[in-house]
Design an enzyme around this catalytic site. Structure first.
Site, PDB file in Angstrom:
ATOM      1  N   CYS A   2       1.178  -1.404  -0.074  1.00 42.93           N
ATOM      2  CA  CYS A   2      -0.263  -0.409  -0.017  1.00 42.93           C
ATOM      3  C   CYS A   2       1.044   0.776   0.177  1.00 42.93           C
ATOM      4  O   CYS A   2       1.960   1.342   0.467  1.00 42.93           O
ATOM      5  CB  CYS A   2      -0.861   0.061   1.140  1.00 42.93           C
ATOM      6  SG  CYS A   2      -1.797  -1.754   1.337  1.00 42.93           S
ATOM      7  N   ARG A  27       1.225   1.867  -6.157  1.00 47.72           N
ATOM      8  CA  ARG A  27       1.672   0.681  -5.325  1.00 47.72           C
ATOM      9  C   ARG A  27      -0.049   0.189  -4.314  1.00 47.72           C
ATOM     10  O   ARG A  27       0.580  -0.562  -3.775  1.00 47.72           O
ATOM     11  CB  ARG A  27       1.759   1.227  -4.113  1.00 47.72           C
ATOM     12  CG  ARG A  27       3.245   1.745  -3.816  1.00 47.72           C
ATOM     13  CD  ARG A  27       3.921   2.849  -3.043  1.00 47.72           C
ATOM     14  NE  ARG A  27       3.903   1.567  -1.694  1.00 47.72           N
ATOM     15  CZ  ARG A  27       5.001   1.399  -1.743  1.00 47.72           C
ATOM     16  NH1 ARG A  27       6.200   1.176  -2.273  1.00 47.72           N
ATOM     17  NH2 ARG A  27       5.583   0.428  -0.763  1.00 47.72           N
ATOM     18  N   TRP A  74      -3.564  -1.481  -1.465  1.00 46.42           N
ATOM     19  CA  TRP A  74      -3.471  -3.016  -1.781  1.00 46.42           C
ATOM     20  C   TRP A  74      -3.871  -3.471  -0.452  1.00 46.42           C
ATOM     21  O   TRP A  74      -3.221  -4.784  -0.955  1.00 46.42           O
ATOM     22  CB  TRP A  74      -1.784  -3.080  -2.406  1.00 46.42           C
ATOM     23  CG  TRP A  74      -2.205  -4.716  -3.108  1.00 46.42           C
ATOM     24  CD1 TRP A  74      -1.350  -5.422  -2.814  1.00 46.42           C
ATOM     25  CD2 TRP A  74      -2.347  -4.638  -4.794  1.00 46.42           C
ATOM     26  NE1 TRP A  74      -1.082  -6.486  -3.987  1.00 46.42           N
ATOM     27  CE2 TRP A  74      -1.952  -6.119  -5.334  1.00 46.42           C
ATOM     28  CE3 TRP A  74      -2.666  -3.649  -5.907  1.00 46.42           C
ATOM     29  CZ2 TRP A  74      -1.498  -6.093  -6.396  1.00 46.42           C
ATOM     30  CZ3 TRP A  74      -2.693  -4.654  -7.383  1.00 46.42           C
ATOM     31  CH2 TRP A  74      -1.743  -5.876  -7.061  1.00 46.42           C
ATOM     32  N   ASN A  98       0.994  -0.109   6.258  1.00 44.09           N
ATOM     33  CA  ASN A  98       1.677  -0.372   4.935  1.00 44.09           C
ATOM     34  C   ASN A  98       2.819  -2.187   5.514  1.00 44.09           C
ATOM     35  O   ASN A  98       3.638  -1.632   6.064  1.00 44.09           O
ATOM     36  CB  ASN A  98       2.117  -0.248   3.864  1.00 44.09           C
ATOM     37  CG  ASN A  98       2.404  -0.742   2.812  1.00 44.09           C
ATOM     38  OD1 ASN A  98       2.436  -1.763   2.413  1.00 44.09           O
ATOM     39  ND2 ASN A  98       4.159  -0.689   2.359  1.00 44.09           N
ATOM     40  N   GLY A  99       2.099  -2.977   5.333  1.00 40.20           N
ATOM     41  CA  GLY A  99       1.777  -4.227   5.700  1.00 40.20           C
ATOM     42  C   GLY A  99       1.973  -5.179   6.262  1.00 40.20           C
ATOM     43  O   GLY A  99       0.431  -5.614   5.310  1.00 40.20           O
ATOM     44  N   GLU A 483      10.206 -20.652 -19.055  1.00 41.63           N
ATOM     45  CA  GLU A 483       9.715 -19.091 -18.457  1.00 41.63           C
ATOM     46  C   GLU A 483      10.886 -18.142 -18.725  1.00 41.63           C
ATOM     47  O   GLU A 483      10.601 -17.766 -19.075  1.00 41.63           O
ATOM     48  CB  GLU A 483       9.844 -19.394 -16.856  1.00 41.63           C
ATOM     49  CG  GLU A 483       9.660 -18.138 -15.989  1.00 41.63           C
ATOM     50  CD  GLU A 483       8.464 -17.116 -17.088  1.00 41.63           C
ATOM     51  OE1 GLU A 483       7.354 -17.672 -17.263  1.00 41.63           O
ATOM     52  OE2 GLU A 483       8.317 -15.967 -16.095  1.00 41.63           O
ATOM     53  N   LYS A 487      10.090 -14.958 -21.358  1.00 42.61           N
ATOM     54  CA  LYS A 487      10.520 -14.024 -20.989  1.00 42.61           C
ATOM     55  C   LYS A 487      11.721 -13.296 -22.030  1.00 42.61           C
ATOM     56  O   LYS A 487      11.145 -11.908 -22.452  1.00 42.61           O
ATOM     57  CB  LYS A 487      11.540 -13.610 -19.791  1.00 42.61           C
ATOM     58  CG  LYS A 487      10.890 -14.552 -18.571  1.00 42.61           C
ATOM     59  CD  LYS A 487      10.151 -13.052 -17.660  1.00 42.61           C
ATOM     60  CE  LYS A 487       9.140 -12.999 -17.635  1.00 42.61           C
ATOM     61  NZ  LYS A 487       8.015 -13.575 -17.752  1.00 42.61           N
ATOM     62  N   GLU A 490       9.679 -12.138 -25.448  1.00 40.43           N
ATOM     63  CA  GLU A 490       7.305 -11.208 -25.015  1.00 40.43           C
ATOM     64  C   GLU A 490       8.116 -10.251 -24.635  1.00 40.43           C
ATOM     65  O   GLU A 490       7.510  -8.887 -25.002  1.00 40.43           O
ATOM     66  CB  GLU A 490       7.106 -11.885 -24.191  1.00 40.43           C
ATOM     67  CG  GLU A 490       7.212 -11.892 -22.268  1.00 40.43           C
ATOM     68  CD  GLU A 490       6.337 -11.976 -21.655  1.00 40.43           C
ATOM     69  OE1 GLU A 490       5.272 -12.112 -21.461  1.00 40.43           O
ATOM     70  OE2 GLU A 490       6.132 -13.117 -20.857  1.00 40.43           O
ATOM     71  N   HIS A 506      14.674 -35.877 -30.265  1.00 41.41           N
ATOM     72  CA  HIS A 506      13.576 -36.678 -30.873  1.00 41.41           C
ATOM     73  C   HIS A 506      13.167 -35.769 -31.778  1.00 41.41           C
ATOM     74  O   HIS A 506      12.167 -35.780 -32.323  1.00 41.41           O
ATOM     75  CB  HIS A 506      12.695 -36.720 -29.675  1.00 41.41           C
ATOM     76  CG  HIS A 506      13.242 -37.861 -28.347  1.00 41.41           C
ATOM     77  ND1 HIS A 506      12.990 -39.358 -29.023  1.00 41.41           N
ATOM     78  CD2 HIS A 506      12.774 -37.857 -27.004  1.00 41.41           C
ATOM     79  CE1 HIS A 506      13.236 -39.829 -27.942  1.00 41.41           C
ATOM     80  NE2 HIS A 506      13.300 -38.920 -26.786  1.00 41.41           N
ATOM     81  N   LYS A 605      -1.060  -6.484 -19.603  1.00 41.38           N
ATOM     82  CA  LYS A 605      -0.910  -7.018 -18.648  1.00 41.38           C
ATOM     83  C   LYS A 605      -1.802  -8.678 -17.937  1.00 41.38           C
ATOM     84  O   LYS A 605      -1.579  -9.195 -17.513  1.00 41.38           O
ATOM     85  CB  LYS A 605      -1.282  -5.914 -17.662  1.00 41.38           C
ATOM     86  CG  LYS A 605      -0.053  -6.609 -16.060  1.00 41.38           C
ATOM     87  CD  LYS A 605       1.314  -7.261 -16.242  1.00 41.38           C
ATOM     88  CE  LYS A 605       1.023  -7.367 -14.809  1.00 41.38           C
ATOM     89  NZ  LYS A 605       3.137  -8.674 -15.058  1.00 41.38           N
TER      90      LYS A 605
HETATM   91  C1  AGP Z   1       4.184 -13.222 -18.677  1.00 41.73           C
HETATM   92  O1  AGP Z   1       5.309 -12.725 -17.976  1.00 41.73           O
HETATM   93  C2  AGP Z   1       2.685 -12.386 -19.316  1.00 41.73           C
HETATM   94  N1  AGP Z   1       2.930 -11.058 -18.883  1.00 41.73           N
HETATM   95  C3  AGP Z   1       1.539 -13.660 -19.477  1.00 41.73           C
HETATM   96  O2  AGP Z   1       2.526 -14.763 -19.616  1.00 41.73           O
HETATM   97  C4  AGP Z   1       0.586 -13.509 -18.142  1.00 41.73           C
HETATM   98  O3  AGP Z   1       1.760 -14.732 -17.382  1.00 41.73           O
HETATM   99  C5  AGP Z   1      -0.269 -14.356 -18.384  1.00 41.73           C
HETATM  100  O4  AGP Z   1      -0.917 -14.427 -18.891  1.00 41.73           O
HETATM  101  C6  AGP Z   1      -1.442 -14.595 -17.403  1.00 41.73           C
HETATM  102  O5  AGP Z   1      -1.672 -13.869 -16.170  1.00 41.73           O
HETATM  103  P1  AGP Z   1      -2.419 -14.309 -15.120  1.00 41.73           P
HETATM  104  O6  AGP Z   1      -1.292 -14.705 -14.136  1.00 41.73           O
HETATM  105  O7  AGP Z   1      -2.648 -12.862 -14.504  1.00 41.73           O
HETATM  106  O8  AGP Z   1      -3.539 -14.994 -14.843  1.00 41.73           O
END
Ligand code: AGP
Length: 610
Positions: A2, A27, A74, A98-99, A483, A487, A490, A506, A605
């Site tokens: 927060c 925040r 938050w 906050n905490g 992962e 990264k 994307e 394979h 996002k």
């Molecule tokens: C990951 O870096 C991306 N932003 C994307 O794959 C994300 O993880 C995916 O859309 C799932 O989002 P969520 O965790 O909010 O469900």
């Protein structure tokens, strides 16, 4: 995570506090409020939702008092609502915080037994009542807060005011940030620098275990426990407001990569019992009875969260001895999924709003599964739809590419696996203690790992022109390979593929040539010998090998072109260490390519469309 603000001086404080909250909106902002001392009274406008809702209240009834505190929330304990919004009031006292107060349930029970009536679900309200109980006995505000904090365990940046002491505000800090500012005849407090920059650049940073009394133009710092006076020199901060929001980092993503140790500390806080051998039931969102009866765990997620569930699957099978499967949420519902009583479905999502995950969750629930939401956003759609909730406490994640929420999810999934294993009797106390003790050490190991930032910058430069990357891993490192590849692609738009190292022979090994960087995630674990031979296969085909290896691995030094070393950790926890260099590598490649790191093209996002 927060945001709190405070002001005492000669000007009307409401506009100053509100502007400070706007600067801290990154925040978190599910609700907000002010407490202003005016005419011997506390005026406490609060509103759920965005700050603009609080703005409307202030426009309707302007406040002129010159001492006050403010908060943008938050949520961690208690859903977003007006009654859970801070400040929280008890008698003449108002508090913002906050905490996370770890012993909040025990203190709440004690206060209720003394006849205290609570008006919110928050842990923060406890501080208001503890301070009120002391001032009712004639104790001054600062001493009352000192006494209250002697009872509190956990993380706090807290600010309190009393209508009976209108010339001051009192603040205290432990494990959550708090910065103070001073100007001619004025004093300021805030969770972070951006809230103070337009008023002063001379700032004082409180340390853990310190508190301060702020009066017009004066700040007196003492140790909370001893009362001993502390001399602290102000620091001059020359950041721009935007630089300050990013904590001085170039992008939110880099800031969030470096916030991971704190995000994990906050996610673990208050969830491991005092003996360190078990997970606290109150916090896990799953009753002991349901956990003891789990026959299968089905993990549903998308993207980075899906990669976290691949780690989760290994942990549930290894630590709880329960069959576990992980499914892409976007695929789950297009089969005729067989869901049985005794199935525990875990929907993992940072946002808690991902349409595919929400739809899959509803499908599983309709077929009779018990559903647990593992999410970062309190009261999000997935949280509201599930039967129980296990929250990560990573704070808002601004960068589209998920980093701190990924490792916070790993921490929560480890807690869940231990919790189920202990209730099914498949994980003994000794092994649980070992895992939990190692888990509590992870924030420190990650801080050490973040030191590889320089090495990854050099790697990014060396491979900046590569057009295709291959990421290989086995076991838990397979999820890390996936992962790490996500990264890179994307945020830098460079093609990268994560692959199970055992699968290379394979087919995909045909891809490797002397143009292809091959990132091999190979901590010293039970798959090491196998992944070492995969490395040799790739090297034999002139692949450009980048190894992510455990400190002191001499063997790999002779084989890999480049080695990034990470600290040794328990095998079950290696992803916490090995993912960090891959996050940093992706970040630096993207930054050097000049892409929009925090908002990469074509991405959002939160994906609320199927
Ligand atoms: C990951 O870096 C991306 N932003 C994307 O794959 C994300 O993880 C995916 O859309 C799932 O989002 P969520 O965790 O909010 O469900």
């Amino acid at each position: 995570m927060c945001g709190i603000v405070g002001y005492v001086g000669s000007r009307p404080c409401a506009p100053i506090l509100f502007d400070g909250l706007v600067r801290l909106e990154y925040r978190g902002y599910d609700s907000a409020g002010l407490a202003v001392i005016e005419g011997g009274q506390l005026r406490v406008p609060r509103a759920v939702g965005k700050l603009s809702n609080l703005r409307r209240l202030l426009d309707a009834e302007p406040l002129v008092g010159a001492t006050g505190i403010g908060h943008t929330r938050w949520a961690t304990h208690g859903r977003p609502s007006e009654q859970n919004a801070h400040p929280h009031v008890a008698g003449p006292i108002a508090v913002v915080h906050n905490g996370i107060i770890e012993n909040h349930l025990a203190l709440r029970r004690e206060l209720v037994a003394q006849g205290v009536t609570f008006s919110s679900e928050t842990d923060t309200e406890i501080v208001a009542h503890l301070v009120h109980a002391a001032v009712k006995k004639g104790t001054d505000l600062a001493t009352a807060l000192r006494q209250a904090l002697a009872r509190v365990e956990g993380a706090y940046a807290v600010a309190v005011v009393s209508r009976d002491e209108p010339d001051r505000l009192v603040v205290a800090k432990n494990a959550s940030p708090l910065v103070l500012g001073r100007a001619e005849g004025e004093a300021f407090a805030a969770s972070d620098i951006p809230a103070l920059l337009s008023h002063t650049r001379e700032m004082l940073f409180l340390e853990d275990g310190e508190m301060a009394v702020l009066r017009a133009g004066a700040i007196d710092i003492t140790r909370i426990a001893s009362g001993e006076k502390v001399e602290r020199k102000p620091r001059r901060i020359d950041w721009s407001p935007m630089q300050a929001e990013k904590g001085g980092y170039k992008h939110f993503m880099l800031k969030e990569i470096h916030e991971q140790p704190r995000a994990i500390e906050d996610t673990l806080r208050g969830r491991i019992d005092r003996e360190g051998a078990d997970v606290v039931e109150d916090e896990i969102g799953l009753s002991a009875a349901v956990a003891a009866g789990v026959q299968r765990v089905l993990l549903l997620a998308c993207g980075t969260s899906h990669h976290a569930t691949i780690v989760g699957r290994y942990l549930v099978e290894r630590l709880a001895g329960v069959p576990a499967v992980t499914e892409l949420a976007s695929e789950f519902r297009y089969r005729e999924p067989v869901v049985k009583p005794g199935d525990l479905v875990v929907a993992v999502s940072q946002s808690g709003e991902t349409a595919d995950t929400l739809a899959a969750l509803k499908e599983a629930k309709a077929r009779g599964a018990h559903v647990l939401a593992l999410v970062n956003v309190i009261d999000s759609a997935i949280a509201r739809t599930a039967d129980g909730r296990l929250y990560t406490h990573a704070g808002p994640e601004i960068g589209v590419a998920s980093t701190k929420c990924f490792t916070a999810q790993l921490a929560a999934l480890t807690l869940l696996a231990v919790y189920i294993g202990r209730r099914r009797g498949t994980l003994d106390a000794a092994r649980a203690s070992k895992i939990l003790a190692a888990l509590l050490e992870i924030p420190s190991r990650m801080r050490e790992t973040l030191a590889v930032d320089k090495d990854t910058q050099a790697l990014a430069k060396k491979f900046l022109d590569a057009r295709d990357f291959l990421y290989l891993g086995r076991g838990l490192s397979f999820a890390v390979a996936l992962e790490g590849a996500l990264k890179l692609k994307e945020i830098s738009y460079v093609h990268a593929e994560g692959y199970a190292a055992g699968e290379m022979k394979h087919g995909p090994i045909a891809l490797i040539d002397n143009h292809m960087p091959v990132v091999v995630v190979m901590p010293r674990d039970s798959t090491y010998e196998k992944i070492l031979s995969n490395l040799q296969e790739a090297k034999a085909r002139e692949g450009r090998i980048i190894a992510i290896a455990t400190h002191g691995d001499e063997e790999v030094r002779h084989l890999a072109g480049d080695v990034i070393e990470v600290p040794a950790v328990e095998e079950e926890l290696t992803p916490f260490a090995t993912i960090v260099p891959l996050q940093l590598l992706a970040y630096h490649v993207a930054d050097m390519k000049g892409t929009d790191v925090d908002q990469p093209r074509n991405l959002a996002k939160t994906v609320t469309v199927e």
